[in-house]
Write an enzyme that holds these catalytic residues in place. Structure first.
Site, PDB file in Angstrom:
ATOM      1  N   GLY A 184      83.406 -72.849 -18.496  1.00 17.99           N
ATOM      2  CA  GLY A 184      84.536 -72.604 -17.617  1.00 17.99           C
ATOM      3  C   GLY A 184      84.163 -71.682 -16.486  1.00 17.99           C
ATOM      4  N   VAL A 190      82.951 -71.483 -24.013  1.00 16.76           N
ATOM      5  CA  VAL A 190      83.502 -71.700 -25.348  1.00 16.76           C
ATOM      6  C   VAL A 190      82.385 -72.215 -26.249  1.00 16.76           C
ATOM      7  CG1 VAL A 190      85.258 -72.854 -26.732  1.00 16.76           C
ATOM      8  CG2 VAL A 190      85.758 -72.222 -24.372  1.00 16.76           C
ATOM      9  N   ARG A 239      99.731 -71.061 -15.826  1.00 12.14           N
ATOM     10  CA  ARG A 239      99.027 -71.085 -14.537  1.00 12.14           C
ATOM     11  C   ARG A 239      97.938 -72.151 -14.423  1.00 12.14           C
ATOM     12  NH1 ARG A 239      98.917 -65.405 -15.690  1.00 12.14           N
ATOM     13  NH2 ARG A 239     100.358 -64.208 -14.392  1.00 12.14           N
TER      14      ARG A 239
END
Length: 503
Positions: free
Chosen positions: A25, A30, A138
């Site tokens: 990301g 992750v 968001r």
């Protein structure tokens, strides 16, 4: 296209074993870890190293606590632990969702309208639950919707990017294809209606197989997408099976002006439920803390005069789960099975086993019913034995015995599609990179969905027949990172795409 960095180094966590990378990301990586006690697989999100001052750490802790409050929701990823690794990086330990997420499916599968509506209602319930806890997501998009081991959508990544530094907020944490116009403005500003837009844009993607303002085969740079999001009307989905009522829901939820949108995520959920009802589909239940409360049913004039009686009636009515929803197909919802009428009867006494105390002798009627049932069972068994004994002699016609004792055919369980292995590559003389990989279980009709991991949004995926691809020339010395999935002839694909980088 801009190449993306290599995965960060996984931290050493006491009580956990690192297994592999799950995803990259803009603000965190992750990893799949194996928790040793209790033993289970978990996903660990680790924020990237950087200027993490005391204020950022405090806000990270606050957000982790808020996410933990949402973990009871069936469509929100469960948070097990939040802590700081020895190298100073904050991390979250979350449930590992092993089934393909929406990002892995919507470009390679044609999701049915019924499934998309069901996913939409459940996601809207999750978003509404977050809003009521004071959390704006968001960054709602298919890549942030995983799938639990039981097939439920699971929303993840609640505003983690907003905690990475002062002023970062939604402007740097957003993904352009699913962002509303107000988050693309200067300065960006948004509220719950911004999440409503992104929720609808995600539902649109599931139906269309592309992002809302993406032009198939055309130019889709960040600047062009922003221009279309700010000025162009929502394009048609391009599917004849999508009803006009669903188009209308998405058009309103993705209105340019926030005041024209649905005021809340639960309003979107109710609009989707109305579409389900209009299509005679099972209406998906809202997963909200107060949705289980039911208004007392009028018990009639005899119950009204006495307040004590009214209280007793209410207490009984609260135990009634209410009318059952319309039945769903057995492979989608087990509610039909739970509510199917069950025919019960008292079995005949078993020799040598005493009747329960308190009822020493069964009534004669009960004994006669038990004897009759036993006789029917014996006759049915004899009929089956006769059919088996006769074998192929004669042509027996259909009858109750064959219907009653023949099990329905079982569909074979499809094996999981593995991810490619051995991703590598060679930089060619013209600066392009030839990327190759291996299929650990090749089958006839296999294809490969691959794309370059970019700094913004999701990779633009391309389907190829051979385990190789060429990435155009990059800037000198820049790494090229790709993700690749195997796609079978039946359109099933790898549960998790493989990722790798070429220096």
């Amino acid at each position: 296209m801009t190449a993306r960095r290599a995965p960060s180094t996984p931290p050493r966590l006491p009580g956990y074993e690192h297994v592999r990378v799950l995803g990259l990301g803009g603000f965190a990586d992750v990893f799949l870890y194996r928790q040793l006690l209790p033993r289970r697989d978990v996903a660990v999100k680790v924020l990237l190293a950087g200027s993490l001052d005391d204020d950022v750490r405090e806000r990270f802790q606050t957000e982790a606590n808020l996410m933990a409050q949402l973990s009871h929701h069936p469509s929100i990823v469960t948070i097990h632990q939040a802590a700081i690794a020895d190298d100073g990086r904050p991390y979250l330990v979350m449930e590992y969702c092993s089934r393909p997420g929406l990002a892995d499916r919507y470009r390679v599968e044609r999701l049915s309208v019924a499934e998309v509506l069901r996913v939409g209602v459940r996601l809207a319930s999750a978003v509404e639950t977050a809003h009521r806890a004071g959390i704006l997501h968001r960054d709602i998009k298919p890549a942030n919707v995983l799938t639990t081991d039981f097939g439920w959508p699971a929303l993840t990544d609640f505003g983690i990017a907003a905690t990475t530094g002062p002023g970062a907020g939604a402007a740097t944490g957003m993904s352009i294809p699913w962002s509303p116009p107000e988050l693309l403005a200067e300065p960006p500003a948004g509220d719950v209606r911004s999440d409503v837009y992104s929720l609808a844009a995600t539902i649109y993607s599931l139906l269309a197989g592309r992002t809302p303002f993406e032009v198939p085969g055309g130019a889709n740079s960040a600047q062009q997408l922003v221009a279309r999001i700010e000025r162009a009307p929502v394009p048609p989905i391009g599917r004849d099976d999508v009803p006009a009522a669903l188009h209308a829901v998405l058009d309103r939820a993705m209105a340019k002006n926030p005041s024209r949108r649905y005021p809340s995520a639960v309003a979107v959920a109710r609009a989707l439920q109305e579409v389900e009802a209009s299509l005679h589909l099972p209406v998906t239940a809202l997963d909200l803390p107060d949705e289980g409360l039911r208004e007392p049913v009028d018990a009639g004039p005899s119950a009204a005069p006495d307040p004590d009686d009214a209280t007793r009636v209410r207490s009984v009515l609260q135990l009634d789960p209410g009318p059952a929803p319309a039945p769903a197909p057995a492979d989608l919802d087990d509610g039909v099975t739970r509510r199917r009428p069950v025919l019960t009867f008292d079995p005949a006494p078993v020799p040598g086993v005493a009747e329960p105390t308190g009822e020493p002798d069964a009534p004669p009627t009960r004994r006669r019913v038990a004897a009759a049932v036993s006789a029917v069972v014996v006759l049915a068994a004899a009929a089956v034995l006769l059919v088996v004994t006769l074998g192929g002699r004669g042509t027996p016609g259909p009858g109750p015995a064959s219907t009653e004792f023949t099990s329905p055919p079982q569909e074979p369980v499809a094996a999981a599609v593995p991810a490619p292995v051995g991703i590598g590559g060679t930089r060619l003389a013209d600066g392009s990179v030839e990327v190759t990989w291996q299929n650990p279980d090749p089958q006839e009709g296999d294809a490969y969905l691959w794309g370059v991991l970019t700094a913004t949004g999701e990779p633009e995926l391309v389907l190829v027949d051979e385990p190789r691809a060429v990435v155009p020339a990059q800037q000198a010395g820049e790494e090229v990172c790709v993700q690749v999935s195997i796609v079978r002839a039946d359109r099933s694909s790898s549960a998790r795409p493989a990722q790798g980088c070429v220096p």
